[in-house]
Design a protein around this motif. Structure first.
Motif, short mmCIF file in Angstrom:
data_model
loop_
_atom_site.label_atom_id
_atom_site.label_comp_id
_atom_site.label_asym_id
_atom_site.label_seq_id
_atom_site.Cartn_x
_atom_site.Cartn_y
_atom_site.Cartn_z
N ARG A 18 3.51 0.54 2.96
CA ARG A 18 3.09 -0.34 4.04
C ARG A 18 2.67 -1.68 3.46
O ARG A 18 1.83 -1.73 2.57
N GLY A 19 3.32 -2.73 3.96
CA GLY A 19 2.90 -4.08 3.61
C GLY A 19 1.91 -4.55 4.64
O GLY A 19 0.92 -3.90 4.94
N PHE A 62 -3.87 1.45 -3.10
CA PHE A 62 -3.79 0.10 -2.58
C PHE A 62 -4.32 -0.94 -3.55
O PHE A 62 -4.02 -2.13 -3.41
N TYR A 80 2.74 11.65 1.52
CA TYR A 80 2.36 12.63 2.53
C TYR A 80 3.11 13.92 2.24
O TYR A 80 4.21 13.91 1.71
N LEU A 119 -2.01 13.59 4.31
CA LEU A 119 -2.04 12.69 3.17
C LEU A 119 -2.32 13.47 1.88
O LEU A 119 -3.25 14.28 1.82
N ASN A 142 0.88 -1.16 0.00
CA ASN A 142 0.00 0.00 0.00
C ASN A 142 0.92 1.22 0.00
O ASN A 142 1.88 1.26 0.78
N PHE A 167 6.87 13.21 1.44
CA PHE A 167 7.34 11.91 1.89
C PHE A 167 6.56 10.80 1.20
O PHE A 167 5.32 10.80 1.21
N MET A 210 4.50 0.96 8.57
CA MET A 210 4.68 1.92 7.49
C MET A 210 6.15 2.35 7.47
O MET A 210 6.72 2.69 8.50
N ARG A 211 6.76 2.32 6.28
CA ARG A 211 8.13 2.80 6.13
C ARG A 211 8.10 4.05 5.27
O ARG A 211 7.50 4.05 4.20
N PHE A 212 8.77 5.09 5.76
CA PHE A 212 8.83 6.35 5.05
C PHE A 212 10.18 6.52 4.37
O PHE A 212 11.22 6.08 4.88
N LYS A 272 -3.12 8.08 -1.95
CA LYS A 272 -2.69 6.72 -1.62
C LYS A 272 -3.15 5.75 -2.68
O LYS A 272 -4.14 6.01 -3.39
N PHE A 321 1.74 5.46 -0.25
CA PHE A 321 1.22 6.76 0.21
C PHE A 321 2.21 7.86 -0.16
O PHE A 321 3.43 7.65 -0.18
#
Lengths: 111, 115
Positions: free
Chosen positions: A94-95, A51, A36, A46, A32, A90, A99-101, A49, A34
C-alpha cells in the motif's frame, strides 16, 4: 500503478523444512508492506507488516520478512514449518492509495 | 472483540438478477473496504469508505455495482444486474483510521456464484 508479484503459486514442503516465499512489488513511492495468511476455512489475517525502521520484521507464529528496498522485495520466511502452517499466503503493498494484493501462494506442509 | 461480520455467506443467482451483501465492521473502525476476490487471484479493492464518505471507488464498475455506508457503520454492496464474471468472493474489511499503515481486519466473505 502499484503491482505485486508472488513467484510461487503452490509450494509443498515437509514438516521442519525451511520456507521462503517471494514477493516483489512495483511502486515508486513510500510503501507499506503486508503479509496476510488465510488458513483453511478462516478469514484473511495479518501475519506481519512493515512501514519503517528495521527492515527485518517479525510476525506471529515464528514468521519473519525482510524488506530489501533495492530489490523491491519483501520475502516471507520461517525456519521450520509445521503442518498447521498449511494455508494461502498473500503479499500486499500500500502506497498512498489502495492496497494491492499478490495472487497468493498456497503452502502445503506434509506431516 | 467481535470481528467483521458479513452476510450472507453464500449466494447463488442467475445472470441479470440483482444481489446485495451486508457488512458490519469492527466497532469504532472508521474505514470500511469492499474487495472482490476472483478464484486464483488476490483481493482487489472495489471501494473504500471513511466514515460515511467514499475515499476511493476507482475500481468499482459503477454501471452495475453500488455501495453505501449511510450511518458510517454498516455497509451494503449491490450488484445489478449480475454477470457471469461477477462470480467471486466479496470481502469486507475495516481498519481503525484508514492510514496506509493500518492493519485491515477481514470478514469471512460472501461467495457469489452467478449461473
Amino acid at each position: 500503478a502499484q503491482s505485486v508479484s508472488q513467484h510461487n503459486h503452490h509450494v509443498i514442503l515437509s514438516e521442519a523444512a525451511s520456507l521462503e516465499l517471494g514477493c516483489n512489488y512495483s511502486y515508486g513511492g513510500t510503501v507499506n508492506l503486508f503479509w496476510y495468511v488465510q488458513y483453511p476455512g478462516q478469514h484473511l489475517q495479518l501475519l506481519l507488516k512493515y512501514f519503517s525502521g528495521d527492515p527485518l520484521v517479525k510476525g506471529i507464529k515464528g514468521f519473519e520478512a525482510e524488506f530489501i528496498k533495492s530489490k523491491f522485495s519483501f520475502n516471507l520466511r520461517k525456519p521450520s514449518v509445521q503442518w498447521s502452517d498449511t494455508a494461502e499466503y498473500f503479499c500486499a503493498v500500500r502506497g498512498n492509495n489502495d492496497m494491492r494484493f499478490g495472487a497468493g501462494t498456497r503452502l502445503t506442509v506434509k506431516p | 472483540e467481535a470481528g467483521v461480520a458479513q452476510s450472507p455467506r453464500y449466494k447463488i443467482i442467475e445472470k441479470r438478477q440483482s444481489v446485495a451483501f451486508w457488512c458490519n465492521p469492527i466497532s469504532g473502525h472508521a474505514t470500511l473496504y469492499w474487495y472482490q476476490q476472483i478464484l486464483g487471484q488476490g483481493p482487489k479493492l472495489l471501494i473504500q469508505f471513511q466514515n460515511n464518505g467514499v475515499v476511493d471507488d476507482s475500481q468499482l464498475p459503477k454501471d452495475r455495482f453500488s455501495a453505501e455506508r449511510l450511518k458510517g457503520v454498516d455497509s451494503t454492496l449491490k450488484i445489478q444486474p449480475a454477470k457471469l464474471e461477477d462470480s467471486a468472493v466479496y470481502l469486507c474489511a475495516s481498519s481503525l483510521t484508514g492510514s496506509p499503515t493500518d492493519t485491515q481486519y477481514f470478514g469471512p466473505g460472501t461467495r457469489l456464484t452467478v449461473l
